[in-house]
Design an enzyme around this catalytic site. Structure first.
Site, PDB file in Angstrom:
ATOM      1  N   HIS A   3       7.587 -31.948  27.551  1.00 44.06           N
ATOM      2  CA  HIS A   3       7.751 -33.355  27.250  1.00 44.06           C
ATOM      3  C   HIS A   3       7.158 -34.517  27.544  1.00 44.06           C
ATOM      4  O   HIS A   3       6.478 -35.393  26.868  1.00 44.06           O
ATOM      5  CB  HIS A   3       9.408 -33.602  27.731  1.00 44.06           C
ATOM      6  CG  HIS A   3      10.304 -32.717  26.914  1.00 44.06           C
ATOM      7  ND1 HIS A   3      10.838 -32.579  25.656  1.00 44.06           N
ATOM      8  CD2 HIS A   3      11.052 -31.586  27.629  1.00 44.06           C
ATOM      9  CE1 HIS A   3      11.673 -31.777  25.508  1.00 44.06           C
ATOM     10  NE2 HIS A   3      11.841 -31.328  26.538  1.00 44.06           N
TER      11      HIS A   3
HETATM   12  O1  RIB Z   1      14.778 -34.329  27.269  1.00 44.32           O
HETATM   13  C1  RIB Z   1      13.588 -34.080  27.855  1.00 44.32           C
HETATM   14  C2  RIB Z   1      13.526 -35.166  29.358  1.00 44.32           C
HETATM   15  O2  RIB Z   1      14.508 -34.586  30.359  1.00 44.32           O
HETATM   16  C3  RIB Z   1      12.180 -34.880  29.995  1.00 44.32           C
HETATM   17  O3  RIB Z   1      11.697 -36.012  30.807  1.00 44.32           O
HETATM   18  C4  RIB Z   1      12.540 -33.651  31.251  1.00 44.32           C
HETATM   19  O4  RIB Z   1      11.681 -34.052  32.447  1.00 44.32           O
HETATM   20  C5  RIB Z   1      13.730 -34.267  31.447  1.00 44.32           C
HETATM   21  O5  RIB Z   1      13.814 -35.486  32.204  1.00 44.32           O
END
Ligand code: RIB
Ligand code: CA
Length: 311
Positions: free
Chosen positions: A241
């Site tokens: 992500h």
């Molecule tokens: O939904 C994904 C996010 O949530 C990313 O930032 C991951 O690190 C968690 O914090």
């Protein structure tokens, strides 16, 4: 050269974002890393950030601890994904570098306001509590920033912590709503993008082939980190992500999207934290976000892996 502040809640994807930025000194100047409660409590996110910096021998970057909880709600964490420490999967030594003095939202205000307008970009990889607090302290912050680039939300991808909401927005929807209406230029990298960018076996082996301490550690951290999503979605690999935020700064051409209006649900128990993306412009509300819906995943991982290989 972009001056950036990275606000995060390290689990491995946040840490990869930090290291990719630090591996790109010709393009990015990381003024500070600020941490917040999210994936795990802030005592652990602040520790994990320092573990990552020490592993990469980049201890000159200050790490600040921020909010221990969302603005008004009880903290929801994600140990079920990232393990109790937020960094399960590979043992890294306790950090020797200390935390920078001061509260992260105060550091954000100071670092931005002491520079000329338009010089600093906020990279937001976590619940937006610190950013909302910084905006509350210094209302001029929004117009002083160059840009806010955040990982969060979703359009057609739904949610990952509930059927309707993505984790970063869900944990502190009031903070997210505050940020989305602050008036700063905002680029949003949602699940629609990051669910296309999976840490497949081949990609992790390509990283490991560097044979460096960073490559070995993040091979194992990312290998652990993908277990939950592989079991949930049936994919090969888990979404990387947060590094997408830094990849956007380094190679915006690998993304595509459009400027639209995005709002956050802050009341409904059923859809709390949902980002309501007006992709077809039906509300007539002015666009407040550049919403990136697509990514070239191969070019993303080529970039991320090459940069990690430099450390
Ligand atoms: O939904 C994904 C996010 O949530 C990313 O930032 C991951 O690190 C968690 O914090
Ligand atoms: Ca994160």
């Amino acid at each position: 050269m972009r001056r950036i502040i990275i606000d995060c809640d390290p689990s491995p994807d946040d840490a990869v974002a930090i290291l990719v930025a630090l591996a790109s000194p010709g393009e990015l100047n990381v003024l500070a890393v600020t941490t917040v409660a999210g994936n795990v409590p802030v005592s652990l996110t602040a520790k994990n950030a320092r573990k990552a910096l020490e592993l990469a021998k980049r201890m000159a970057t200050p790490v600040y601890a921020g909010s221990t909880a969302p603005l008004v709600r009880t903290l929801v964490t994600a140990e079920h994904v990232h393990g109790r420490t937020g960094f399960d999967g590979y043992e890294l030594p306790e950090p020797t570098m200390g935390l920078a003095q001061g509260f992260a939202p105060d550091a954000i205000v100071d670092l931005v306001m002491q520079r000329k307008r338009g010089e600093v970009t906020l990279c937001c990889l976590a619940p937006l509590t610190n950013i909302a607090l910084a905006l509350a302290k210094e209302p001029r912050l929004a117009t002083h920033l160059k840009e806010i680039v955040l990982m969060g939300g979703a359009f057609s991808e739904g949610g990952n912590i509930t059927p309707a909401a993505e984790f970063n927005i869900f944990v502190d929807p009031e903070a997210a709503a505050r940020v989305l209406e602050c008036g700063a230029p905002i680029t949003m990298i949602p699940l629609d993008c990051t669910h296309q960018a999976l840490t497949t076996k081949a990609r992790l082996e390509k990283l490991r082939a560097f044979g460096t301490p960073v490559a070995e550690a993040f091979y194992h951290l990312l290998k652990f980190n993908k277990i939950f999503d592989e079991q949930k979605y049936g994919w090969e690999g888990g979404p990387l992500h947060d590094a997408a935020v830094v990849a956007y700064l380094l190679a915006p051409e690998i993304f595509s999207g459009r400027k639209v209006h995005v709002a956050v649900e802050c009341a409904s128990p059923l859809t709390l934290g949902m980002t309501v993306v007006d992709w077809w412009g039906v509300t007539g509300k002015p666009a407040n976000v550049q919403f990136l819906r697509d990514i070239n995943a191969d070019r993303y991982f080529d970039l991320v892996i090459e940069r990690l290989g430099r450390l």
